[in-house]
Design a protein around this motif. Structure first.
Motif, PDB file in Angstrom:
ATOM      1  N   ILE A  47       0.832  -1.223   0.000  1.00 60.54           N
ATOM      2  CA  ILE A  47       0.000   0.000   0.000  1.00 60.54           C
ATOM      3  C   ILE A  47       0.862   1.267   0.000  1.00 60.54           C
ATOM      4  O   ILE A  47       0.432   2.312  -0.510  1.00 60.54           O
ATOM      5  N   GLY A 129      -0.255  -5.105   8.983  1.00 62.44           N
ATOM      6  CA  GLY A 129      -0.370  -5.230   7.521  1.00 62.44           C
ATOM      7  C   GLY A 129       0.128  -6.567   7.005  1.00 62.44           C
ATOM      8  O   GLY A 129       0.132  -6.808   5.798  1.00 62.44           O
ATOM      9  N   THR A 133      -3.380  -8.738   9.130  1.00 61.79           N
ATOM     10  CA  THR A 133      -4.276  -8.953   7.991  1.00 61.79           C
ATOM     11  C   THR A 133      -4.685 -10.422   7.909  1.00 61.79           C
ATOM     12  O   THR A 133      -5.865 -10.753   7.707  1.00 61.79           O
ATOM     13  N   GLY A 157       4.102 -14.498   0.546  1.00 59.23           N
ATOM     14  CA  GLY A 157       4.214 -13.043   0.715  1.00 59.23           C
ATOM     15  C   GLY A 157       4.101 -12.550   2.151  1.00 59.23           C
ATOM     16  O   GLY A 157       4.006 -13.334   3.097  1.00 59.23           O
ATOM     17  N   GLY A 160       0.631 -13.673   3.184  1.00 50.29           N
ATOM     18  CA  GLY A 160       0.462 -15.105   3.007  1.00 50.29           C
ATOM     19  C   GLY A 160       1.342 -15.947   3.921  1.00 50.29           C
ATOM     20  O   GLY A 160       0.897 -16.983   4.435  1.00 50.29           O
ATOM     21  N   CYS A 178       2.319 -20.403  -4.827  1.00 45.91           N
ATOM     22  CA  CYS A 178       3.462 -19.491  -4.951  1.00 45.91           C
ATOM     23  C   CYS A 178       4.256 -19.918  -6.178  1.00 45.91           C
ATOM     24  O   CYS A 178       3.924 -20.921  -6.807  1.00 45.91           O
ATOM     25  N   VAL A 216      -3.784 -12.098  -4.103  1.00 47.98           N
ATOM     26  CA  VAL A 216      -3.258 -11.824  -5.450  1.00 47.98           C
ATOM     27  C   VAL A 216      -4.234 -11.009  -6.309  1.00 47.98           C
ATOM     28  O   VAL A 216      -3.846 -10.080  -7.022  1.00 47.98           O
ATOM     29  N   PHE A 255     -14.417  -8.756   0.677  1.00 43.50           N
ATOM     30  CA  PHE A 255     -13.119  -8.092   0.704  1.00 43.50           C
ATOM     31  C   PHE A 255     -12.729  -8.001   2.174  1.00 43.50           C
ATOM     32  O   PHE A 255     -13.540  -7.628   3.015  1.00 43.50           O
ATOM     33  N   SER A 256     -11.491  -8.368   2.487  1.00 45.13           N
ATOM     34  CA  SER A 256     -11.081  -8.421   3.891  1.00 45.13           C
ATOM     35  C   SER A 256     -10.207  -7.224   4.238  1.00 45.13           C
ATOM     36  O   SER A 256      -9.145  -7.027   3.650  1.00 45.13           O
ATOM     37  N   ASN A 257     -10.657  -6.429   5.185  1.00 42.97           N
ATOM     38  CA  ASN A 257      -9.876  -5.284   5.654  1.00 42.97           C
ATOM     39  C   ASN A 257      -9.260  -5.590   7.003  1.00 42.97           C
ATOM     40  O   ASN A 257      -9.695  -6.481   7.700  1.00 42.97           O
ATOM     41  N   THR A 258      -8.271  -4.811   7.399  1.00 39.08           N
ATOM     42  CA  THR A 258      -7.622  -5.049   8.688  1.00 39.08           C
ATOM     43  C   THR A 258      -8.041  -3.983   9.679  1.00 39.08           C
ATOM     44  O   THR A 258      -7.745  -2.810   9.492  1.00 39.08           O
TER      45      THR A 258
HETATM   46  N1  LIG Z   1      -7.071  -5.345   2.498  1.00 37.50           N
HETATM   47  C1  LIG Z   1      -6.088  -5.185   3.346  1.00 37.50           C
HETATM   48  O1  LIG Z   1      -6.280  -4.781   4.503  1.00 37.50           O
HETATM   49  C2  LIG Z   1      -4.698  -5.541   2.916  1.00 37.50           C
HETATM   50  C3  LIG Z   1      -3.687  -5.653   3.858  1.00 37.50           C
HETATM   51  C4  LIG Z   1      -2.419  -6.067   3.444  1.00 37.50           C
HETATM   52  C5  LIG Z   1      -2.187  -6.315   2.095  1.00 37.50           C
HETATM   53  N2  LIG Z   1      -3.188  -6.135   1.198  1.00 37.50           N
HETATM   54  C6  LIG Z   1      -2.954  -6.376  -0.234  1.00 37.50           C
HETATM   55  O2  LIG Z   1      -2.698  -7.768  -0.407  1.00 37.50           O
HETATM   56  C7  LIG Z   1      -1.756  -7.958  -1.453  1.00 37.50           C
HETATM   57  C8  LIG Z   1      -0.595  -8.811  -0.959  1.00 37.50           C
HETATM   58  O3  LIG Z   1       0.094  -8.125   0.062  1.00 37.50           O
HETATM   59  P1  LIG Z   1       1.468  -8.682   0.628  1.00 37.50           P
HETATM   60  O4  LIG Z   1       1.922  -7.706   1.632  1.00 37.50           O
HETATM   61  O5  LIG Z   1       1.340 -10.094   1.003  1.00 37.50           O
HETATM   62  O6  LIG Z   1       2.366  -8.580  -0.701  1.00 37.50           O
HETATM   63  P2  LIG Z   1       3.833  -9.116  -0.965  1.00 37.50           P
HETATM   64  O7  LIG Z   1       4.558  -9.261   0.317  1.00 37.50           O
HETATM   65  O8  LIG Z   1       4.389  -8.278  -2.043  1.00 37.50           O
HETATM   66  O9  LIG Z   1       3.620 -10.616  -1.513  1.00 37.50           O
HETATM   67  C9  LIG Z   1       3.029 -10.865  -2.718  1.00 37.50           C
HETATM   68  C10 LIG Z   1       3.170 -12.381  -2.964  1.00 37.50           C
HETATM   69  O10 LIG Z   1       2.293 -12.737  -4.032  1.00 37.50           O
HETATM   70  C11 LIG Z   1       2.864 -13.844  -4.677  1.00 37.50           C
HETATM   71  N3  LIG Z   1       2.280 -13.967  -6.004  1.00 37.50           N
HETATM   72  C12 LIG Z   1       2.354 -13.107  -7.055  1.00 37.50           C
HETATM   73  N4  LIG Z   1       1.594 -13.563  -8.071  1.00 37.50           N
HETATM   74  C13 LIG Z   1       1.013 -14.724  -7.637  1.00 37.50           C
HETATM   75  C14 LIG Z   1       0.108 -15.661  -8.223  1.00 37.50           C
HETATM   76  N5  LIG Z   1      -0.378 -15.494  -9.459  1.00 37.50           N
HETATM   77  N6  LIG Z   1      -0.294 -16.719  -7.478  1.00 37.50           N
HETATM   78  C15 LIG Z   1       0.162 -16.906  -6.218  1.00 37.50           C
HETATM   79  N7  LIG Z   1       1.041 -16.067  -5.619  1.00 37.50           N
HETATM   80  C16 LIG Z   1       1.438 -14.984  -6.328  1.00 37.50           C
HETATM   81  C17 LIG Z   1       4.347 -13.602  -4.656  1.00 37.50           C
HETATM   82  O11 LIG Z   1       4.962 -14.867  -4.591  1.00 37.50           O
HETATM   83  P3  LIG Z   1       6.016 -15.373  -5.685  1.00 37.50           P
HETATM   84  O12 LIG Z   1       7.270 -14.564  -5.451  1.00 37.50           O
HETATM   85  O13 LIG Z   1       6.166 -16.807  -5.330  1.00 37.50           O
HETATM   86  O14 LIG Z   1       5.397 -15.080  -7.026  1.00 37.50           O
HETATM   87  C18 LIG Z   1       4.565 -12.817  -3.361  1.00 37.50           C
HETATM   88  O15 LIG Z   1       5.103 -13.647  -2.350  1.00 37.50           O
HETATM   89  C19 LIG Z   1      -1.361  -6.568  -1.925  1.00 37.50           C
HETATM   90  O16 LIG Z   1      -2.148  -6.227  -3.038  1.00 37.50           O
HETATM   91  C20 LIG Z   1      -1.719  -5.680  -0.761  1.00 37.50           C
HETATM   92  O17 LIG Z   1      -1.971  -4.343  -1.148  1.00 37.50           O
HETATM   93  C21 LIG Z   1      -4.438  -5.752   1.585  1.00 37.50           C
END
Ligand SMILES: NC(=O)c1ccc[n+]([C@@H]2O[C@H](COP(=O)([O-])OP(=O)(O)OC[C@H]3O[C@@H](n4cnc5c(N)ncnc54)[C@H](OP(=O)(O)O)[C@@H]3O)[C@@H](O)[C@H]2O)c1
Length: 314
Positions: A47, A129, A133, A157, A160, A178, A216, A255-258
């Motif tokens: 974000i 975050g 989350t 991630g 995740g 992944c 994702v 949609f899941s918020n924190t």
């Molecule tokens: N709604 C909320 O409150 C909230 C809170 C936190 C995050 N988010 C959102 O959630 C998303 C993820 O956040 P994050 O912090 O975990 O991001 P991150 O740390 O950048 O991790 C993203 C992960 O996605 C994996 N990935 C990419 N493409 C993929 C696919 N097609 N299938 C499976 N895995 C895939 C990558 O793994 P590989 O390297 O193995 O490809 C990477 O480990 C972001 O868009 C973020 O903005 C939302």
């Protein structure tokens, strides 16, 4: 505090990584209900660069200049006159709205918790975050139960990697997706099955799960509805949910918020301190390398959380 000036990253307009400027600015003073924290580590969340690029500018416009970052861990340096819950010298972690990419931050105490001594500042900065989350989705929105099967997209991630471990800790059976490079790591976190999304389609392998956690979005989210069993739940952090599609299939999709409280954050930190769940820190950068940290995060690939170790850069 010895100095009235501090180093901080500021953004003066929406744009690319060049908008992350290292500046020397006035150190903030805490308001009556705030604390001043000497920031030791700041989590670098997707974000942060989405805000900087202006992706949310119509929904939540930024006030310029601003200091990016919301996930913090550090030491309380000063407290406002109405603050009784925290004292100077305590090691804390938590969440602010912005301001984490700086030597000091003032923040209200609503989302602050005590950092257990077992956790480093970098590990504690990865909770907001990331672990929060995952916790919110699994235990609050998803109400996951022992023995259920959960498919976690983006299992390597920042969100995740916590989700896999928390679900396993709860007694669920975890299937993670992944890329090939992260398969062994996700297995080591406790997933019973790991699908390399670059070589196969998860829906050809997985059916009838109780829950999907999607970090994702896009096509991955679209293809996930079909693998949830009737009465199951699909939670996404990263894409637009279709209530119509969910209704047709007899599943719940949200949609899941924190929105976790400080008490819940404290509970998460204790689960980590007890050794049930660990923070994965893939990259650590000094404050002045915030641009490199954003470039890395923007790849959308990697393991666990990226952090800025602020005191390291001084
Ligand atoms: N709604 C909320 O409150 C909230 C809170 C936190 C995050 N988010 C959102 O959630 C998303 C993820 O956040 P994050 O912090 O975990 O991001 P991150 O740390 O950048 O991790 C993203 C992960 O996605 C994996 N990935 C990419 N493409 C993929 C696919 N097609 N299938 C499976 N895995 C895939 C990558 O793994 P590989 O390297 O193995 O490809 C990477 O480990 C972001 O868009 C973020 O903005 C939302």
């Amino acid at each position: 505090m010895k100095t009235s000036k501090m180093q901080a990253i500021r953004v003066h307009q929406y744009g690319g990584v060049e908008e992350l400027q290292l500046e020397s600015i006035e150190c903030p003073r805490p308001g009556d209900n705030e604390v001043l924290i000497k920031v030791h580590a700041a989590g670098v969340l997707p974000i942060d660069w989405k805000q900087r690029q202006g992706i949310f500018k119509h929904l939540r416009p930024m006030q310029f200049p601003y200091i990016p970052g919301s996930a913090i861990a550090g030491i309380i340096e000063d407290v406002g006159k109405y603050v009784t819950k925290f004292q100077i010298g305590q090691e804390v972690f938590g969440r602010s709205s912005t301001g984490a990419y700086a030597e000091y931050i003032t923040t209200d105490i609503e989302r602050l918790a005590i950092k257990p001594p077992e956790l480093s500042f970098a590990e504690a900065a990865s909770i907001s975050g990331g672990a929060t989350t995952a916790w919110q989705a699994l235990f609050v929105n998803g109400n996951i139960q022992k023995g259920q099967r959960v498919l976690i997209h983006g299992a390597a991630g920042g969100v995740g990697s916590f989700a896999v471990q928390l679900a396993v800790w709860q007694g669920a059976q975890v299937i993670g997706t992944c890329s090939a490079a992260n398969v062994e790591m996700v297995k080591a976190l406790g997933a019973s099955e790991v699908i390399d999304y670059t070589s196969c389609r998860f829906e050809d392998i997985v059916k009838e799960v109780d829950m999907v956690l999607d970090t994702v979005g896009g096509d991955t989210l679209e293809r996930s509805y079909a693998v949830v069993k009737r009465g199951g739940v699909l939670l996404s952090f990263a894409g637009q949910i279709s209530p119509e599609k969910a209704r047709e299939l007899g599943i719940r999709a949200e949609f899941s918020n924190t929105l976790l409280s400080a008490d819940a954050m404290q509970e998460i930190a204790q689960v980590m301190a007890d050794g049930h769940v660990k923070a994965i820190i893939s990259h650590s950068y000094p404050l002045h390398a915030a641009r490199d940290a954003h470039i890395q995060s923007q790849t959308g690939h990697g393991r666990g959380r990226i952090v800025l170790e602020i005191q390291r850069s001084l």
